[in-house]
Design an enzyme around this catalytic site. Structure first.
Site, mmCIF file in Angstrom:
data_model
loop_
_atom_site.group_PDB
_atom_site.id
_atom_site.type_symbol
_atom_site.label_atom_id
_atom_site.label_comp_id
_atom_site.label_asym_id
_atom_site.label_seq_id
_atom_site.Cartn_x
_atom_site.Cartn_y
_atom_site.Cartn_z
ATOM 1 N N ARG A 94 -4.787 -5.454 2.988
ATOM 2 C CA ARG A 94 -4.379 -4.040 2.942
ATOM 3 C C ARG A 94 -2.967 -3.890 2.362
ATOM 4 N NH1 ARG A 94 -2.848 -0.469 7.873
ATOM 5 N NH2 ARG A 94 -3.104 1.645 7.050
ATOM 6 N N HIS A 105 -1.605 -1.195 -0.339
ATOM 7 C CA HIS A 105 -0.535 -0.229 -0.057
ATOM 8 C C HIS A 105 0.665 -0.414 -0.987
ATOM 9 C CE1 HIS A 105 -1.666 1.620 4.051
ATOM 10 N NE2 HIS A 105 -2.738 1.380 3.335
ATOM 11 N N ASN A 165 2.175 3.060 6.773
ATOM 12 C CA ASN A 165 2.530 1.642 6.695
ATOM 13 C C ASN A 165 2.984 1.057 8.032
ATOM 14 O OD1 ASN A 165 1.892 1.388 4.018
ATOM 15 N ND2 ASN A 165 3.931 1.995 3.302
ATOM 16 N N HIS A 219 -13.032 -2.753 3.619
ATOM 17 C CA HIS A 219 -13.151 -2.425 5.042
ATOM 18 C C HIS A 219 -14.216 -3.271 5.748
ATOM 19 C CE1 HIS A 219 -11.032 1.742 4.551
ATOM 20 N NE2 HIS A 219 -10.227 0.727 4.420
HETATM 21 C C1 HEM Z 1 -10.184 4.414 -0.288
HETATM 22 C C2 HEM Z 1 -9.183 4.802 0.442
HETATM 23 C C3 HEM Z 1 -8.748 4.081 1.682
HETATM 24 C C4 HEM Z 1 -8.385 4.674 2.841
HETATM 25 C C5 HEM Z 1 -8.352 6.162 3.127
HETATM 26 C C6 HEM Z 1 -8.067 3.623 3.768
HETATM 27 C C7 HEM Z 1 -7.635 3.821 5.067
HETATM 28 C C8 HEM Z 1 -7.436 2.815 5.993
HETATM 29 C C9 HEM Z 1 -7.015 3.028 7.354
HETATM 30 C C10 HEM Z 1 -6.672 4.371 7.967
HETATM 31 C C11 HEM Z 1 -7.014 1.828 7.973
HETATM 32 C C12 HEM Z 1 -6.705 1.553 9.440
HETATM 33 C C13 HEM Z 1 -5.220 1.438 9.703
HETATM 34 C C14 HEM Z 1 -4.959 1.339 11.177
HETATM 35 O O1 HEM Z 1 -5.143 2.349 11.857
HETATM 36 O O2 HEM Z 1 -4.571 0.263 11.670
HETATM 37 C C15 HEM Z 1 -7.413 0.852 7.004
HETATM 38 C C16 HEM Z 1 -7.535 -0.473 7.253
HETATM 39 C C17 HEM Z 1 -7.811 -1.410 6.305
HETATM 40 N N1 HEM Z 1 -7.965 -1.174 4.955
HETATM 41 FE FE1 HEM Z 1 -8.160 0.609 4.079
HETATM 42 N N2 HEM Z 1 -8.239 2.422 3.156
HETATM 43 C C18 HEM Z 1 -8.646 2.646 1.871
HETATM 44 C C19 HEM Z 1 -8.864 1.696 0.911
HETATM 45 C C20 HEM Z 1 -8.668 0.350 1.094
HETATM 46 C C21 HEM Z 1 -8.664 -0.632 0.049
HETATM 47 C C22 HEM Z 1 -8.778 -0.299 -1.427
HETATM 48 C C23 HEM Z 1 -8.504 -1.837 0.639
HETATM 49 C C24 HEM Z 1 -8.427 -3.187 0.002
HETATM 50 C C25 HEM Z 1 -9.101 -3.537 -1.048
HETATM 51 C C26 HEM Z 1 -8.423 -1.620 2.055
HETATM 52 C C27 HEM Z 1 -8.337 -2.603 3.000
HETATM 53 C C28 HEM Z 1 -8.187 -2.373 4.350
HETATM 54 C C29 HEM Z 1 -8.203 -3.434 5.332
HETATM 55 C C30 HEM Z 1 -8.483 -4.897 5.077
HETATM 56 C C31 HEM Z 1 -7.952 -2.823 6.558
HETATM 57 C C32 HEM Z 1 -7.845 -3.516 7.922
HETATM 58 C C33 HEM Z 1 -6.380 -3.770 8.225
HETATM 59 C C34 HEM Z 1 -6.125 -4.537 9.511
HETATM 60 O O3 HEM Z 1 -6.958 -5.331 9.912
HETATM 61 O O4 HEM Z 1 -5.043 -4.331 10.088
HETATM 62 N N3 HEM Z 1 -8.498 -0.278 2.302
HETATM 63 N N4 HEM Z 1 -7.661 1.479 5.807
#
Ligand code: HEM
Length: 343
Positions: free
Chosen positions: A65, A69, A111, A208
């Site tokens: 992530r 970001h 972030n 995700h």
């Molecule tokens: C398309 C729009 C996207 C939105 C709106 C979004 C939103 C989010 C949100 C809100 C979280 C949870 C954060 C938390 O509350 O801890 C999250 C987690 C995550 N996102 Fe996204 N995301 C997007 C795209 C992406 C992309 C493009 C990637 C990577 C290629 C990605 C990879 C991840 C990963 C791996 C997590 C888990 C993080 C963790 O384990 O702490 N996301 N995302």
């Protein structure tokens, strides 16, 4: 502004934009950028990441992530095109900079849930020992993202390198990150503004498949969804899943509990994220929104079929994402430490 001045200004910006586009799209970025200057660079990163994954596998999600970001911050929009002050910022390692005289991207609300900065520092120190001043922090983020995907059984893909590090990090620029409640129109526009396609959107959302989320990123879907009270839930979310999620996220104000994003396989990079979406079990509104467009919906269904191209597509889209606003050649600098600019 007189019409001649306006036109001159418009063409100047159009020309500059083309230049930025040329610089950022592949120009100067290439596979094996360090093959002569630091031939072991990628092996050093991999070794450090393997060590980290052996003791802290839950850092895979946050580290993937973090690259996203870093890349998805300020973009040009129409007012900027017409003689504004904005320009494209992207994968330049600015997410890693600490606040000094002002608040940095790190401090922006989206972030605050990022983790793994210590891992990036560890990787960077290992690189500095062998090749001081050669490998940028922006490239470290891109290589680390690939290596955590591989560590969670996802695809290996070649990462383009040659990015240089930015010297600026402003909290406000991170407010352009897409929110979890974004609908399909906002998502498509957000990707388009960064030169990414609708396919990149649906493919990269597949990230995700690993990791966890704080309840606060989706609890609006569980409680008081449209302002009608506590029992008012998001109708696009499976009612049985809502019951399960409510046992974990006890109230709208829960800001600490973590929930697996892809229950059952949140530690494994696979296609099960796409299997959950048609069952109305995507955790965020932005995940569910992928069913609201014919192209993204078709991909969601295809991704779980035999011979699905998701793994290959993910590598391609990560490379596309890694090009956003990249600094190359003599732009920026190669930071000595990732959390501070060079003095
Ligand atoms: C398309 C729009 C996207 C939105 C709106 C979004 C939103 C989010 C949100 C809100 C979280 C949870 C954060 C938390 O509350 O801890 C999250 C987690 C995550 N996102 Fe996204 N995301 C997007 C795209 C992406 C992309 C493009 C990637 C990577 C290629 C990605 C990879 C991840 C990963 C791996 C997590 C888990 C993080 C963790 O384990 O702490 N996301 N995302």
């Amino acid at each position: 502004m007189g019409s001649q001045k306006f036109l001159a200004c418009f063409f100047l910006h159009f020309f500059l934009l083309l230049l930025v586009f040329r610089l950022s799209v592949g120009q100067g970025l290439r596979i094996g950028f360090y093959s002569t200057t630091c031939p072991n660079a990628e092996a050093i990163v991999k070794k450090s990441i393997d060590q980290v994954m052996a003791v802290a596998p839950s850092l895979a999600g946050p580290l993937l992530r973090m690259h996203f970001h870093d890349c998805f911050i300020r973009v040009n929009n129409l007012p900027h095109l017409v003689c504004g002050s904005g320009n494209v910022l992207g994968c330049d390692g600015s997410i890693l900079l600490n606040s000094s005289t002002h608040q940095a991207e790190k401090d922006a609300i989206p972030n605050l849930s990022l983790r793994g900065y210590g891992t990036i520092d560890r990787v960077k120190s290992a690189l500095e020992k062998e090749c001081p001043g050669i490998v940028s922090c922006a490239d470290v983020l891109a290589i680390v993202a690939r290596d955590v995907v591989v560590a969670t059984k996802g695809p290996y893909y070649e990462v383009e390198t040659g990015r240089r590090d930015g010297r600026v990090s402003n909290l406000a620029d991170a407010n352009n990150l897409l929110p979890p409640f974004a609908n399909i129109t906002t998502l498509k526009l957000g990707f388009q503004a960064r030169g990414l396609s609708v396919k990149d959107l649906v493919v990269l959302s597949g990230g995700h498949t690993i990791g966890t989320s704080h309840c606060s990123s989706f609890s609006n879907r569980l409680y008081d969804f449209s302002g009608k009270g506590e029992t008012d839930t998001d109708p696009t979310l499976d009612p049985n899943y809502i019951i399960r999620l409510k046992t974990r996220c006890r109230s709208l104000s829960d800001t600490t509990t973590l929930v697996e994003m892809d229950p059952g396989s949140f530690k494994t990079f696979d296609t099960s994220y796409y299997a959950l979406l048609p069952k109305r079990r995507g955790l965020f509104q932005s995940d569910a929104a992928l069913l609201d467009d014919s192209e993204t919906r078709a991909y969601v269904h295809e991704a779980t079929t035999d011979g699905s191209s998701f793994f290959k597509d993910f590598g391609v889209s990560m490379v596309n994402m890694g090009r956003i606003g990249a600094l190359t050649s003599s732009q920026g600098e190669i930071r000595r430490v990732c959390y501070n600019v060079n003095y």
